[in-house]
Design an enzyme around this catalytic site. Sequence first.
Site, PDB file in Angstrom:
ATOM      1  N   HIS A  23      -3.019   9.287  -6.761  1.00 57.33           N
ATOM      2  CA  HIS A  23      -2.413   8.346  -5.814  1.00 57.33           C
ATOM      3  C   HIS A  23      -2.848   8.634  -4.384  1.00 57.33           C
ATOM      4  O   HIS A  23      -2.506   7.892  -3.460  1.00 57.33           O
ATOM      5  CB  HIS A  23      -0.880   8.441  -5.938  1.00 57.33           C
ATOM      6  CG  HIS A  23      -0.126   7.355  -5.264  1.00 57.33           C
ATOM      7  ND1 HIS A  23       0.637   7.572  -4.130  1.00 57.33           N
ATOM      8  CD2 HIS A  23      -0.005   6.042  -5.545  1.00 57.33           C
ATOM      9  CE1 HIS A  23       1.204   6.435  -3.755  1.00 57.33           C
ATOM     10  NE2 HIS A  23       0.832   5.488  -4.587  1.00 57.33           N
ATOM     11  N   TYR A  63       1.365  -4.631   4.765  1.00 56.10           N
ATOM     12  CA  TYR A  63       1.957  -3.306   4.566  1.00 56.10           C
ATOM     13  C   TYR A  63       1.714  -2.494   5.829  1.00 56.10           C
ATOM     14  O   TYR A  63       0.606  -2.474   6.365  1.00 56.10           O
ATOM     15  CB  TYR A  63       1.289  -2.574   3.398  1.00 56.10           C
ATOM     16  CG  TYR A  63       1.728  -2.964   2.022  1.00 56.10           C
ATOM     17  CD1 TYR A  63       2.211  -4.238   1.737  1.00 56.10           C
ATOM     18  CD2 TYR A  63       1.636  -2.065   0.960  1.00 56.10           C
ATOM     19  CE1 TYR A  63       2.596  -4.598   0.453  1.00 56.10           C
ATOM     20  CE2 TYR A  63       2.022  -2.412  -0.322  1.00 56.10           C
ATOM     21  CZ  TYR A  63       2.488  -3.690  -0.571  1.00 56.10           C
ATOM     22  OH  TYR A  63       2.857  -4.040  -1.842  1.00 56.10           O
TER      23      TYR A  63
END
Length: 703
Positions: A452, A485
């Site tokens: 990630h 975002y």
Amino acid sequence: METETTIDTPYINQERSLLEFNRRVLAQAKNPDIPLLERLKFLCISSSNMDEFFEVRLASLYELCKDPSARTQPDNLTPHDAIEVLSDVAHELVDDQYHTLNNILIPELEKEGVRFLRRNHWTDQQKEWIRNYFIKSLQPVMSPMGLDPSHPFPRLLNKSLNFIVSLEGKDAFGRSNGLAIVQVPRSLPRIIKLPPEATDGSNDFVFLSSVLHSNVSNLFPGMTVTGCHQFRITRNTNLFIDEEEVDDIMSALEGELSSRQYGGAIRLEVSDKCPKNMYEYLMDRFNLNEEQLYQVNGPVNLHRLNAVPDLAKRPDLLFEPYSPRQLTVKEAKQGAFKLFTRNKAPQTLFDQIQQRDILLHHPYDSFTPVIEFLQQAAKDPNVLAIRMTLYRTGEKSAIIDALEKAAKNGKEVTAVVELRARFDEDNNIIQANRLQDAGVNVVYGVVGYKTHAKMILVVRREGEHLRHYVHLGTGNYHHITTRFYTDFGLFSAHPEMGRDVSKIFQQLTSLGDTKNLQVLLQSPFTLQSGMVERIQREAENARQGKPARIIAKMNGLQEQGMIDALYEASQAGVEIDLIVRGICSLRPGVPGLSENVRVTSIIGRFLEHHRVYYFENSQGEPELFCSSADWMRRNLFSRVETCFPILDKKHFQQVYTEGLAIYLNDNTGAWQLQADGSYTQKAPADGEEPFNAQRWLIEKYSS
């Protein structure tokens, strides 16, 4: 709103906290200060969030019910008890969604000339157009299925729109079926805008369900339709792959993806006018109980209303468009991207990064420099190698184009592609195959650990030396999500940072051990312990009467070790402010436990996605980190994540101000977590000016 009346555990259930987050999202749909079509979008987001809650979160709890010893973390509930509590809250939220649509948004949209026309209000002109539309555009792709011994109940796709139809009479073969199922192809629009020849309104819409309902008899000639009711099944979409037992994770994942749409049923949504005998029949077919039944007053998939803002073409009912800041010559002289020498010849990004680190704040700064960084690396003859992690990239990605070109230009290119990025698995497999075909070394990370981390490493020959250039970020390399975002991205040629990133890539590709990172913290090894150590240091400073302060911003906080360390620091007297957008299992403001902890959640135009961690450190050198990792157990122990310090003093102040401080001053988009797990929205005090952090940033970056 029901809340817990007593605090019998120091931790809030994470799924309950997730539902409370969705309640805050839904509250935006009711907020009159937000443009009307944007409010409709927030309703759609809340619907999509609820879908994921059922197909992932609640589905996992049903799986855990098979294990009698299983408990939720960190609150230690049995899965059955957790499901019971969550079901009550979920039903309440779904009811609120449809109340918001029917009693708030539809009436207010109608005042603005955006109308949703109900069947009993159609004019003859509208009925005629809708009938012709059904015959020409819908009926040819419909496959009604009568239910009899030779036509068993069909296998229905996850979240697909279906109708159960009750019939009287006999079909062409003399059969009396009684019931039929009509499956609606996903390719069909769920909301249809009527053209000028069909109506006198410029923005008149009808639901596909209404169109089908009014014309369904055409699908059953010679028979009488006595009932027609929409329904939708939500299934378990969790993927189950034993990575220790498979030889090829991509092939195993591709096989699992093909069956994802047919996982176990978790929820049945039906029209609230569906008679009891029919929805009980459906519940029996899908082996569901009463708590899994949701009777709704409207379309069973509110998310598909997301098409309306584009179809309506009413920019006055949307946020004013925002264009990210493009870095200019003037800004470059202050440390941003394109720097021009006296003879006006542009330097490369590598020349600029050599001089000082470069910080980008998305979506206020454009994502273009990240793409340009890779594009320049792809064609620079001095670049020898490019390494990059890819978690979510999106389709038609310029990032993939640049890596492909670099490989074709003879660079050594390695892409660590995370195939298990939830709901992006298909696209990631496609991109991985494309990169492999171009000659990129594609690896899939580490068995049992999702990769990630957000990292790029470029190795460049400069004279007799090799220099490492890195980009580290808090968000994905996704050209779409970077528009809404909030994330920080850092370019650096800092030698120690470059060496650390290089070591992590070696670990991911060769599976070798990575020890003694100099400036980075990494999950699953040092990130959690490094954060706990700093929290404990603040606690000790407070005990000694020294300044002690913690401010942390993240998407989720659930890991028990982190929460316990924060509780201990609070009891020692550390002032702690947490800015947590979504899940938060910590209870703030509990006497003797967390009275010095405050938790704020920001909901606004942009999705708050930064991970920023600040520690006062009484030595006069406060520490500030950005990270790809939330303080969730999965991020800290089951994923490969990075956490990097902000070393440049100017950037330190920028990240502190724009990533932390202004959010603590927000009194319009901020919500305060209460000890019982509920949230209250902050409002300006008497005489206080309204302040919204996101609006402040938009104004700053637009000036």
